[in-house]
Scaffold this active site. Structure first.
Site, PDB file in Angstrom:
ATOM      1  N   THR A  39       1.384   6.800   0.834  1.00 13.21           N
ATOM      2  CA  THR A  39       0.583   5.676   0.332  1.00 13.21           C
ATOM      3  C   THR A  39       0.720   5.521  -1.179  1.00 13.21           C
ATOM      4  O   THR A  39       1.081   6.479  -1.875  1.00 13.21           O
ATOM      5  CB  THR A  39      -0.911   5.909   0.655  1.00 13.21           C
ATOM      6  OG1 THR A  39      -1.657   4.746   0.336  1.00 13.21           O
ATOM      7  CG2 THR A  39      -1.489   7.081  -0.124  1.00 13.21           C
ATOM      8  N   THR A  80      -1.535   1.868   4.559  1.00 12.15           N
ATOM      9  CA  THR A  80      -1.027   3.234   4.369  1.00 12.15           C
ATOM     10  C   THR A  80      -0.444   3.669   5.704  1.00 12.15           C
ATOM     11  O   THR A  80      -1.067   3.443   6.743  1.00 12.15           O
ATOM     12  CB  THR A  80      -2.199   4.179   4.019  1.00 12.15           C
ATOM     13  OG1 THR A  80      -2.588   3.910   2.690  1.00 12.15           O
ATOM     14  CG2 THR A  80      -1.816   5.645   4.163  1.00 12.15           C
ATOM     15  N   SER A 116       0.815  -1.224   0.000  1.00 11.78           N
ATOM     16  CA  SER A 116       0.000   0.000   0.000  1.00 11.78           C
ATOM     17  C   SER A 116       0.837   1.258   0.000  1.00 11.78           C
ATOM     18  O   SER A 116       0.284   2.362   0.038  1.00 11.78           O
ATOM     19  CB  SER A 116      -0.907   0.027   1.228  1.00 11.78           C
ATOM     20  OG  SER A 116      -1.850  -0.996   1.146  1.00 11.78           O
ATOM     21  N   ARG A 121      -6.361   9.240 -10.055  1.00 16.54           N
ATOM     22  CA  ARG A 121      -7.070   9.386  -8.777  1.00 16.54           C
ATOM     23  C   ARG A 121      -6.089   9.790  -7.673  1.00 16.54           C
ATOM     24  O   ARG A 121      -4.999   9.233  -7.546  1.00 16.54           O
ATOM     25  CB  ARG A 121      -7.739   8.060  -8.424  1.00 16.54           C
ATOM     26  CG  ARG A 121      -8.544   8.063  -7.118  1.00 16.54           C
ATOM     27  CD  ARG A 121      -7.752   7.558  -5.946  1.00 16.54           C
ATOM     28  NE  ARG A 121      -8.567   7.385  -4.740  1.00 16.54           N
ATOM     29  CZ  ARG A 121      -8.067   7.126  -3.535  1.00 16.54           C
ATOM     30  NH1 ARG A 121      -6.761   6.986  -3.381  1.00 16.54           N
ATOM     31  NH2 ARG A 121      -8.845   6.991  -2.495  1.00 16.54           N
ATOM     32  N   GLY A 175      -6.034  10.393  -3.447  1.00 23.06           N
ATOM     33  CA  GLY A 175      -6.826  10.139  -2.243  1.00 23.06           C
ATOM     34  C   GLY A 175      -6.651  11.223  -1.197  1.00 23.06           C
ATOM     35  O   GLY A 175      -6.231  12.344  -1.494  1.00 23.06           O
ATOM     36  N   ASP A 176      -6.957  10.854   0.021  1.00 26.42           N
ATOM     37  CA  ASP A 176      -6.865  11.800   1.144  1.00 26.42           C
ATOM     38  C   ASP A 176      -5.430  11.991   1.633  1.00 26.42           C
ATOM     39  O   ASP A 176      -5.084  13.035   2.185  1.00 26.42           O
ATOM     40  CB  ASP A 176      -7.695  11.285   2.327  1.00 26.42           C
ATOM     41  CG  ASP A 176      -7.207   9.904   2.792  1.00 26.42           C
ATOM     42  OD1 ASP A 176      -6.990   9.022   1.921  1.00 26.42           O
ATOM     43  OD2 ASP A 176      -7.006   9.709   4.003  1.00 26.42           O
ATOM     44  N   THR A 186      -6.632   6.658   7.600  1.00 24.25           N
ATOM     45  CA  THR A 186      -6.386   5.562   6.671  1.00 24.25           C
ATOM     46  C   THR A 186      -7.732   4.994   6.239  1.00 24.25           C
ATOM     47  O   THR A 186      -8.751   5.257   6.874  1.00 24.25           O
ATOM     48  CB  THR A 186      -5.500   4.471   7.320  1.00 24.25           C
ATOM     49  OG1 THR A 186      -5.234   3.456   6.350  1.00 24.25           O
ATOM     50  CG2 THR A 186      -6.164   3.842   8.534  1.00 24.25           C
ATOM     51  N   GLY A 187      -7.719   4.250   5.142  1.00 24.07           N
ATOM     52  CA  GLY A 187      -8.966   3.677   4.644  1.00 24.07           C
ATOM     53  C   GLY A 187      -9.419   4.377   3.381  1.00 24.07           C
ATOM     54  O   GLY A 187      -8.595   4.886   2.614  1.00 24.07           O
TER      55      GLY A 187
HETATM   56  C1  SD4 Z   1      -6.355   6.338  -0.019  1.00 23.34           C
HETATM   57  N1  SD4 Z   1      -6.433   6.453   2.380  1.00 23.34           N
HETATM   58  O1  SD4 Z   1      -5.639   6.517  -1.000  1.00 23.34           O
HETATM   59  C2  SD4 Z   1      -5.716   5.874   1.273  1.00 23.34           C
HETATM   60  C3  SD4 Z   1      -5.675   4.391   1.311  1.00 23.34           C
HETATM   61  C4  SD4 Z   1      -5.248   3.791   2.621  1.00 23.34           C
HETATM   62  O2  SD4 Z   1      -4.396   2.026   3.806  1.00 23.34           O
HETATM   63  O3  SD4 Z   1      -5.345   4.367   3.658  1.00 23.34           O
HETATM   64  N2  SD4 Z   1      -4.792   2.573   2.641  1.00 23.34           N
HETATM   65  O4  SD4 Z   1      -7.566   6.472  -0.060  1.00 23.34           O
END
Ligand code: SD4
Length: 331
Positions: A212, A194, A92, A222, A224-225, A245-246
């Protein structure tokens, strides 16, 4: 010191005190402004702490060794998460990360220090240590975020080397995934690992880092956060720090890490603040297939966490002790 000199010094000090009392409100305003700008450390006693998402004990221990030796929190978090970026088995983050649906490993990272300085890179390819590029963005440019080609160009100009980050394991898994191309991120698997790390150093200063490869098999482009200040990471040296995370989309829409820090500012404990930030997501979204976990530390060094689904773990270091803990969860 003779008693006469003591007396003169004493009366000079008291005249100074009287003169200053007239300026009290002005002085407080200045002090508040200095704190806001990160120039002074507020008086709360902080306990040196390192905390990070999931179960990266080695990363935490690396960061802790820097704190223990009197190093800065910003160095601790950068050096700590770099170990995970370099680990091909962590699918990740960094080298070995799962690719997007077109087979490209694209990386997101951000970093924030005690003075509120921040740097980030997103959609960066072929550079093993996006966190160090993010730090360079913070320290060597007038900007906060560099993306894609521009981020790569900047990294190369700073001496980073291009390398292929797609490992055989991640390539094989991606090729298997392409047979169905069913995009449904698996909770605690494809959005797992992450690393978001928060640290308080011996001077009581707080910094954080988050890095990440993002969600596996995401659309090309894309973001992410994780590289977004306020979403994947936020630090306020007066209050504390938070990281997420997530499923990044849910964190982005609720500006999660900023929310957690602001809730702590209002008096919530780190656990309570993380829980409230998770509840904001739950109230608006179908959370059955959605995992989000928050991690927080306050100025005193108290830590907390909360996730939607069980299975979110984190590592805490205090006084040379490394502990893996289960986050509290809604379900
Ligand atoms: C994302 N929050 O790119 C990250 C992914 C993640 O453990 O946290 N993975 O959306």
């Amino acid at each position: 010191m003779s008693s006469r000199r003591k007396f003169i010094r004493g009366s000079l000090l008291s005249s100074f005190a009287i003169a200053m009392s007239g300026l009290k409100s002005c002085t407080n305003a200045n002090a508040e402004e200095a704190v806001t700008k990160g120039k002074t450390t507020p008086s709360t006693k902080s306990i040196p702490t390192v905390i990070s998402t999931w179960n990266n004990r080695v990363a935490n221990e690396k960061a802790w060794s820097i704190i223990e030796n009197g190093g800065r929190a910003i160095d601790a978090v950068e050096q700590g998460v770099k170990l995970v970026e370099a680990d091909p088995e962590d699918q990740s983050v960094g080298y070995g990360g799962r690719p997007d649906r077109d087979g490209n490993v694209t990386l997101d990272a951000c970093i924030m220090d005690e003075a509120g300085n921040a740097g980030a890179v997103c959609f960066l390819q072929n550079i093993k240590h996006p966190i160090s590029v993010a730090r360079k963005v913070m320290e060597d440019t007038p900007h906060v975020i560099l993306a894609g080609e521009g981020a790569l160009k900047f990294a190369l100009s700073e001496g980073f080397k291009e390398e292929d980050l797609l490992t055989e394991l991640s390539r094989n898994e991606w090729e298997e995934w392409r047979k169905t191309s069913d995009y449904k991120p698996k909770i605690n698997i494809e959005n797992h690992d992450t690393i978001g790390m928060l640290a308080i150093d011996q001077a009581g200063n707080i910094s954080g880092a988050c890095t990440t490869s993002g969600l596996a098999y995401k659309m090309q482009g894309r973001v992410g956060d994780s590289p977004i200040i306020g979403a994947g990471l936020y630090i306020d040296n007066e209050v504390g720090g938070a990281t997420a995370t997530g499923m990044g989309e849910a964190v982005l829409k609720s500006v999660g890490s900023f929310l957690v820090v602001e809730l702590m500012r209002q008096g919530k404990s780190p656990d309570e603040a993380c829980k409230e930030a998770v509840m904001r997501i739950i109230k608006k979204q179908d959370y059955k297939d959605l995992q989000v976990g928050y991690l927080a530390v306050n100025k005193a060094g108290e830590t907390g966490s909360y996730s939607i689904h069980p299975g979110f773990t984190y590592v805490v270091n205090k006084a040379s002790k490394t502990q893996t803990k289960d986050a509290l969860s809604y379900l």
